[in-house]
Design a protein around this motif. Structure first.
Motif, PDB file in Angstrom:
ATOM      1  N   ALA A   2       0.844  -1.184   0.000  1.00 21.06           N
ATOM      2  CA  ALA A   2       0.000   0.000   0.000  1.00 21.06           C
ATOM      3  C   ALA A   2       0.879   1.234   0.000  1.00 21.06           C
ATOM      4  CB  ALA A   2      -0.916   0.009   1.214  1.00 21.06           C
ATOM      5  N   SER A   3       0.403   2.280  -0.677  1.00 18.55           N
ATOM      6  CA  SER A   3       1.141   3.532  -0.663  1.00 18.55           C
ATOM      7  C   SER A   3       0.171   4.698  -0.793  1.00 18.55           C
ATOM      8  CB  SER A   3       2.174   3.575  -1.794  1.00 18.55           C
ATOM      9  OG  SER A   3       1.527   3.620  -3.046  1.00 18.55           O
ATOM     10  N   LEU A   4       0.564   5.828  -0.233  1.00 19.53           N
ATOM     11  CA  LEU A   4      -0.195   7.070  -0.347  1.00 19.53           C
ATOM     12  C   LEU A   4       0.796   8.170  -0.654  1.00 19.53           C
ATOM     13  CD1 LEU A   4      -2.810   8.711  -0.077  1.00 19.53           C
ATOM     14  CD2 LEU A   4      -2.301   8.922   2.367  1.00 19.53           C
ATOM     15  N   ASP A   5       0.556   8.872  -1.737  1.00 20.13           N
ATOM     16  CA  ASP A   5       1.423   9.954  -2.181  1.00 20.13           C
ATOM     17  C   ASP A   5       0.623  11.252  -2.084  1.00 20.13           C
ATOM     18  OD1 ASP A   5       3.976  10.413  -3.011  1.00 20.13           O
ATOM     19  OD2 ASP A   5       3.564  10.071  -5.146  1.00 20.13           O
ATOM     20  N   ILE A   6       1.116  12.231  -1.360  1.00 22.34           N
ATOM     21  CA  ILE A   6       0.434  13.518  -1.226  1.00 22.34           C
ATOM     22  C   ILE A   6       1.349  14.593  -1.785  1.00 22.34           C
ATOM     23  CG2 ILE A   6      -0.598  15.171   0.357  1.00 22.34           C
ATOM     24  CD1 ILE A   6      -0.970  12.812   2.323  1.00 22.34           C
ATOM     25  N   ASN A   7       0.824  15.325  -2.761  1.00 18.84           N
ATOM     26  CA  ASN A   7       1.581  16.396  -3.388  1.00 18.84           C
ATOM     27  C   ASN A   7       0.660  17.615  -3.483  1.00 18.84           C
ATOM     28  OD1 ASN A   7       3.245  18.038  -4.845  1.00 18.84           O
ATOM     29  ND2 ASN A   7       3.446  16.671  -6.603  1.00 18.84           N
ATOM     30  N   ASN A   9      -2.302  19.520  -3.427  1.00 14.90           N
ATOM     31  CA  ASN A   9      -3.734  19.212  -3.440  1.00 14.90           C
ATOM     32  C   ASN A   9      -4.046  17.897  -4.150  1.00 14.90           C
ATOM     33  OD1 ASN A   9      -2.877  20.380  -5.828  1.00 14.90           O
ATOM     34  ND2 ASN A   9      -4.915  21.110  -6.360  1.00 14.90           N
ATOM     35  N   ARG A  10      -3.051  17.089  -4.404  1.00 11.03           N
ATOM     36  CA  ARG A  10      -3.247  15.843  -5.144  1.00 11.03           C
ATOM     37  C   ARG A  10      -2.904  14.646  -4.256  1.00 11.03           C
ATOM     38  NH1 ARG A  10      -1.995  14.245 -11.052  1.00 11.03           N
ATOM     39  NH2 ARG A  10      -1.550  12.052 -10.811  1.00 11.03           N
ATOM     40  N   PHE A  11      -3.836  13.695  -4.198  1.00  7.23           N
ATOM     41  CA  PHE A  11      -3.641  12.469  -3.434  1.00  7.23           C
ATOM     42  C   PHE A  11      -3.651  11.290  -4.406  1.00  7.23           C
ATOM     43  CE2 PHE A  11      -5.407  15.453  -0.504  1.00  7.23           C
ATOM     44  CZ  PHE A  11      -4.876  15.146   0.725  1.00  7.23           C
ATOM     45  N   ASP A  12      -2.637  10.441  -4.320  1.00  5.17           N
ATOM     46  CA  ASP A  12      -2.574   9.227  -5.122  1.00  5.17           C
ATOM     47  C   ASP A  12      -2.390   8.054  -4.169  1.00  5.17           C
ATOM     48  OD1 ASP A  12      -2.640  10.160  -7.923  1.00  5.17           O
ATOM     49  OD2 ASP A  12      -0.830  11.242  -7.305  1.00  5.17           O
ATOM     50  N   ALA A  13      -3.233   7.033  -4.322  1.00  5.81           N
ATOM     51  CA  ALA A  13      -3.156   5.870  -3.440  1.00  5.81           C
ATOM     52  C   ALA A  13      -3.076   4.600  -4.277  1.00  5.81           C
ATOM     53  CB  ALA A  13      -4.374   5.813  -2.525  1.00  5.81           C
ATOM     54  N   ALA A  26      -5.967  -1.765  -6.489  1.00  3.76           N
ATOM     55  CA  ALA A  26      -6.786  -0.554  -6.617  1.00  3.76           C
ATOM     56  C   ALA A  26      -5.862   0.648  -6.644  1.00  3.76           C
ATOM     57  CB  ALA A  26      -7.768  -0.449  -5.469  1.00  3.76           C
ATOM     58  N   LYS A  27      -6.109   1.530  -7.592  1.00  7.14           N
ATOM     59  CA  LYS A  27      -5.316   2.742  -7.731  1.00  7.14           C
ATOM     60  C   LYS A  27      -6.291   3.905  -7.770  1.00  7.14           C
ATOM     61  CE  LYS A  27      -2.711   4.307 -11.510  1.00  7.14           C
ATOM     62  NZ  LYS A  27      -1.732   4.049 -12.554  1.00  7.14           N
ATOM     63  N   THR A  34      -9.666  20.605  -7.874  1.00  2.99           N
ATOM     64  CA  THR A  34     -10.646  20.429  -8.952  1.00  2.99           C
ATOM     65  C   THR A  34     -11.779  19.489  -8.575  1.00  2.99           C
ATOM     66  OG1 THR A  34      -9.450  18.561  -9.909  1.00  2.99           O
ATOM     67  CG2 THR A  34      -8.858  20.777 -10.705  1.00  2.99           C
ATOM     68  N   LYS A  35     -11.632  18.772  -7.443  1.00  3.05           N
ATOM     69  CA  LYS A  35     -12.607  17.768  -6.976  1.00  3.05           C
ATOM     70  C   LYS A  35     -12.723  16.600  -7.950  1.00  3.05           C
ATOM     71  CE  LYS A  35     -14.111  20.389  -3.558  1.00  3.05           C
ATOM     72  NZ  LYS A  35     -13.479  20.375  -2.314  1.00  3.05           N
ATOM     73  N   LYS A  36     -11.721  16.401  -8.806  1.00  2.00           N
ATOM     74  CA  LYS A  36     -11.731  15.295  -9.756  1.00  2.00           C
ATOM     75  C   LYS A  36     -11.169  14.048  -9.091  1.00  2.00           C
ATOM     76  CE  LYS A  36     -10.345  13.912 -14.323  1.00  2.00           C
ATOM     77  NZ  LYS A  36      -9.596  14.166 -15.525  1.00  2.00           N
ATOM     78  N   TYR A  37     -11.779  12.893  -9.389  1.00  2.00           N
ATOM     79  CA  TYR A  37     -11.342  11.638  -8.795  1.00  2.00           C
ATOM     80  C   TYR A  37     -11.356  10.533  -9.830  1.00  2.00           C
ATOM     81  CZ  TYR A  37     -16.378  10.903  -8.720  1.00  2.00           C
ATOM     82  OH  TYR A  37     -17.688  10.793  -9.082  1.00  2.00           O
ATOM     83  N   THR A  38     -10.530   9.534  -9.595  1.00  2.00           N
ATOM     84  CA  THR A  38     -10.556   8.304 -10.386  1.00  2.00           C
ATOM     85  C   THR A  38     -10.266   7.144  -9.449  1.00  2.00           C
ATOM     86  OG1 THR A  38      -8.209   8.387 -10.965  1.00  2.00           O
ATOM     87  CG2 THR A  38      -9.736   9.399 -12.519  1.00  2.00           C
ATOM     88  N   LEU A  39     -10.829   6.007  -9.777  1.00  2.00           N
ATOM     89  CA  LEU A  39     -10.538   4.764  -9.073  1.00  2.00           C
ATOM     90  C   LEU A  39     -10.493   3.671 -10.128  1.00  2.00           C
ATOM     91  CD1 LEU A  39     -10.171   3.039  -6.513  1.00  2.00           C
ATOM     92  CD2 LEU A  39     -12.649   2.757  -6.492  1.00  2.00           C
TER      93      LEU A  39
END
Length: 182
Positions: A2-7, A9-13, A26-27, A34-39
């Motif tokens: 598992a990993s969480l990257d915070i840059n 205002n951007r979160f990548d998990a 799951a990515k 922007t309130k944009k999300y992807t899973l």
């Protein structure tokens, strides 16, 4: 893994789980500005154990993709074997869930009163389009065959809902077979 990257205002998990030969991954991405999300989720060769030992293990492979903006658009895909499910909405996931909860609550009240009137709940319908195409080689078809003795060659569904137009669409089941009709 598992990993969480915070840059800023951007979160990548990222999440990857292994079970025997199978894998679940799951990515996800979320942008707070922007309130944009992807899973993007994938299930590959996971063995499902049934409660009754008479059923053999079944291997499940599927993928799901969800994207949109919090209050803007939603696009979701689910693929499992020859089952394809697509959902498109003109609102984000939170408004869609809110609409669905209000709609289900109102329909439950109408069922309890033994009077279901679609015109009274039409204003609660979300703006969504749902497409489903499935054949004989997917987890749902396998479950229906094993548990209920039901099989079909294919299923096609196209459904649109809107607070202005109500519910429109079509559904077709081709080659339906049940134990009693065999």
């Amino acid at each position: 893994d598992a990993s969480l990257d915070i840059n800023k205002n951007r979160f990548d998990a990222l999440l990857v789980l292994h079970e025997g030969e199978g894998q679940l991954s799951a990515k996800g991405h979320y942008d707070t500005r922007t309130k944009k999300y992807t899973l993007d989720a994938h299930i590959d060769s996971l063995a499902l154990h049934h409660f009754l030992p008479t059923y053999p293990l079944e291997e499940l492979s599927a993928q799901a993709y969800l994207s949109g903006r919090e209050n803007d658009t939603l696009f979701a895909q689910l693929r499992a074997g020859d089952l394809d499910l697509d959902l498109c909405g003109v609102s984000g996931i939170e408004p869609l869930v809110r609409h669905a909860n209000l709609l289900v609550s109102e329909i439950q009240k109408q069922i309890e009163a033994r009077s279901v009137r679609i015109n009274q709940v039409k204003h609660l319908l979300p703006d969504v389009a749902l497409m489903l195409n499935a054949g004989e080689n997917n987890p749902v078809a396998t479950y229906l065959q094993r548990e209920n003795g039901i099989s079909m060659e294919s299923v096609d569904v196209m459904l649109n809902t809107s607070p202005l137009l109500g519910i429109n669409g079509y559904a077709a089941i081709h080659g339906l077979h049940t134990d009693s009709l065999a």
